[in-house]
Every structure is written in C-alpha cells, then in structure tokens.
Design a protein around this motif. Structure first.
Motif, PDB file in Angstrom:
ATOM      1  N   ASN A 169       0.849  -1.182   0.000  1.00  0.00           N
ATOM      2  CA  ASN A 169       0.000   0.000   0.000  1.00  0.00           C
ATOM      3  C   ASN A 169       0.892   1.241   0.000  1.00  0.00           C
ATOM      4  N   PRO A 170       0.978   1.973  -1.117  1.00  0.00           N
ATOM      5  CA  PRO A 170       1.887   3.118  -1.194  1.00  0.00           C
ATOM      6  C   PRO A 170       1.641   4.165  -0.113  1.00  0.00           C
ATOM      7  N   ASN A 171       0.382   4.438   0.202  1.00  0.00           N
ATOM      8  CA  ASN A 171       0.078   5.476   1.190  1.00  0.00           C
ATOM      9  C   ASN A 171       0.548   5.092   2.586  1.00  0.00           C
ATOM     10  N   SER A 172       0.227   3.877   3.009  1.00  0.00           N
ATOM     11  CA  SER A 172       0.619   3.463   4.352  1.00  0.00           C
ATOM     12  C   SER A 172       2.131   3.282   4.459  1.00  0.00           C
ATOM     13  N   LEU A 173       2.765   2.837   3.383  1.00  0.00           N
ATOM     14  CA  LEU A 173       4.213   2.667   3.413  1.00  0.00           C
ATOM     15  C   LEU A 173       4.912   4.030   3.484  1.00  0.00           C
ATOM     16  N   ALA A 174       4.347   5.022   2.805  1.00  0.00           N
ATOM     17  CA  ALA A 174       4.897   6.375   2.892  1.00  0.00           C
ATOM     18  C   ALA A 174       4.803   6.899   4.320  1.00  0.00           C
ATOM     19  N   THR A 175       3.677   6.636   4.973  1.00  0.00           N
ATOM     20  CA  THR A 175       3.513   7.042   6.370  1.00  0.00           C
ATOM     21  C   THR A 175       4.550   6.366   7.260  1.00  0.00           C
ATOM     22  N   LEU A 176       4.786   5.081   7.012  1.00  0.00           N
ATOM     23  CA  LEU A 176       5.769   4.338   7.801  1.00  0.00           C
ATOM     24  C   LEU A 176       7.167   4.923   7.646  1.00  0.00           C
ATOM     25  N   VAL A 177       7.557   5.239   6.421  1.00  0.00           N
ATOM     26  CA  VAL A 177       8.896   5.784   6.180  1.00  0.00           C
ATOM     27  C   VAL A 177       9.070   7.102   6.939  1.00  0.00           C
ATOM     28  N   ILE A 178       8.078   7.976   6.850  1.00  0.00           N
ATOM     29  CA  ILE A 178       8.162   9.264   7.535  1.00  0.00           C
ATOM     30  C   ILE A 178       8.225   9.075   9.046  1.00  0.00           C
ATOM     31  N   ALA A 179       7.407   8.177   9.562  1.00  0.00           N
ATOM     32  CA  ALA A 179       7.392   7.934  11.006  1.00  0.00           C
ATOM     33  C   ALA A 179       8.721   7.351  11.483  1.00  0.00           C
ATOM     34  N   LEU A 180       9.273   6.404  10.736  1.00  0.00           N
ATOM     35  CA  LEU A 180      10.550   5.807  11.114  1.00  0.00           C
ATOM     36  C   LEU A 180      11.677   6.839  11.085  1.00  0.00           C
ATOM     37  N   TYR A 181      11.709   7.618  10.026  1.00  0.00           N
ATOM     38  CA  TYR A 181      12.743   8.649   9.931  1.00  0.00           C
ATOM     39  C   TYR A 181      12.606   9.668  11.064  1.00  0.00           C
ATOM     40  N   SER A 182      11.386  10.122  11.306  1.00  0.00           N
ATOM     41  CA  SER A 182      11.162  11.140  12.333  1.00  0.00           C
ATOM     42  C   SER A 182      11.563  10.625  13.711  1.00  0.00           C
ATOM     43  N   GLY A 183      11.193   9.397  14.005  1.00  0.00           N
ATOM     44  CA  GLY A 183      11.556   8.825  15.288  1.00  0.00           C
ATOM     45  C   GLY A 183      13.057   8.621  15.422  1.00  0.00           C
ATOM     46  N   ALA A 184      13.678   8.123  14.365  1.00  0.00           N
ATOM     47  CA  ALA A 184      15.131   7.913  14.398  1.00  0.00           C
ATOM     48  C   ALA A 184      15.869   9.236  14.572  1.00  0.00           C
ATOM     49  N   MET A 185      15.380  10.284  13.916  1.00  0.00           N
ATOM     50  CA  MET A 185      16.028  11.584  14.040  1.00  0.00           C
ATOM     51  C   MET A 185      15.867  12.140  15.458  1.00  0.00           C
TER      52      MET A 185
END
Length: 215
Positions: A169-185
């Motif tokens: 699912n492109p939309n949910s995967l995009a959300t996951l990438v942003i969330a992972l990056y934001s949390g890691a940062m």
C-alpha cells in the motif's frame, strides 16, 4: 541555508545609496531558521534574532511585527525548502523508492557525522514545539508533511505501476517511512549519535527488499 544594519539595509557606492529590503528579510529568516533549529522556536527571542542578523529594531518590526509571522516565514521559506532538497528532489531523480530512501538516509548520516552534532529535523522540531500553540503555523507544517507524504506515496505507486513491486500500500508505506525517519532523528538528536538513523536505514532497506521484485 545559513546567511549571515536597519530598515531598508543600505550601502554606499561612491555617492550612490542602494537599498536591499529583500536582502534584509532573507537575512532575518535565515538567522531565525538556524536559531530555531538549534535551540527551538519557543526558547528564541526576537531580540536575539535581531542581534544575530545585525538588523535594527525598525527593520525587524517592518518585516516581522510579530514572532508568529517570522515563524510562518521560516516554515514556508526554509523548512519547505529543506524537505524538498532533502527528500522530494532525490525521490524525483532516483530509479525507485528503495534506492532514493537509501540515498537520502546515507546523505543525512554522512552530513551529521561530518558535523559532529545532530540538531534534528527542522520540520519535526517545529511541529513538536508549536503544533498546539498556533493554528496557522500548524496548518503550514501540515502542508509540508502532506507534500512529503505525497512524494513518497507517488514514488511507491510508480514502482507498482512499473511492476517493480506487488502487494503493498503506497500510502501506508509512505507514512511508515516518515514515522521511522522522524523517530530515528529524534533519538539521534537526544543521543547526539547517528546510530538510530543507521539502524533505521538498515531495517528499511530489508523491509523494502522483501516487497520488491529482484531486478
């Protein structure tokens, strides 16, 4: 993005006087962006920005009568640009989403390692600080998140259309990438260490590899 003395800042060339009000405005916004990222929006006063930007009180009041107006300018002029340069442009020019994401993480990790410090993501920093304080700034930040999400989702969708990946699912995967990056940062900023970003890069690469066809 860092550029470093009164209303309509001027200089004298021979007997001719030249004005550069837009240059003054840029200097104020650039100084505010740098200071907000390093120490936070709420902790930064207008007098501090004025002194660091070397502008007069009249120039500051002319361009930004209130701090919230300066905050909006920083979001719209600088935070938007930072997200576009860091994320959206690499997505546009990369072959597929996994290659783009790996490149982006690699660039960020290399830059932070070279600097030896982590100030955090400008978008995340301001969103965490001011989302509950100013509806207009919250809306401006939300627009940046939406543009970022749309760019990621569109890249994933293009990969689906090209037959590179199935069953995602492109939309949910995009959300996951942003969330992972934001949390890691956020972790990297707290620890002043890029380890969380390295871990996130590795796990994202493995996750995406499991969803993409072997080329």
């Amino acid at each position: 993005m860092l550029l470093w003395k009164k209303l309509h800042w001027s200089c004298t060339i021979g007997n001719r006087r030249t004005n550069d009000p837009q240059g003054v405005r840029r200097r104020i916004v650039d100084t505010a962006y740098d200071t907000f990222v390093r120490q936070g929006y709420i902790a930064t006063g207008m007098l501090e920005i004025r002194e660091k930007a070397s502008v007069s009180g009249g120039a500051m009041a002319h361009h930004f009568p209130a701090k919230c107006q300066l905050g909006l300018a920083v979001i719209r002029d600088r935070v938007t640009q930072a997200v576009r340069q860091t994320w959206i442009e690499p997505l546009d020019v990369s072959l597929d989403a996994p290659a783009a994401i790996d490149l982006i993480f690699g660039n960020i990790i290399s830059e932070l390692t070279y600097k030896g410090s982590v100030s955090g993501c400008p978008l995340n920093n301001m969103a965490m600080e001011i989302s509950h304080h100013d509806p207009e700034m919250r809306a401006a930040l939300s627009e940046i998140f939406a543009a970022w999400h749309d760019a990621l989702s569109a890249k994933f969708q293009a990969d689906v259309a090209a037959g590179r990946t199935v069953g995602m699912n492109p939309n949910s995967l995009a959300t996951l990438v942003i969330a992972l990056y934001s949390g890691a940062m956020a972790i990297a900023k707290t620890r002043q260490d890029v380890g969380a970003l390295i871990d996130c890069r590795t796990e994202l690469a493995a996750l995406l590899a499991s969803k993409y066809r072997m080329q």
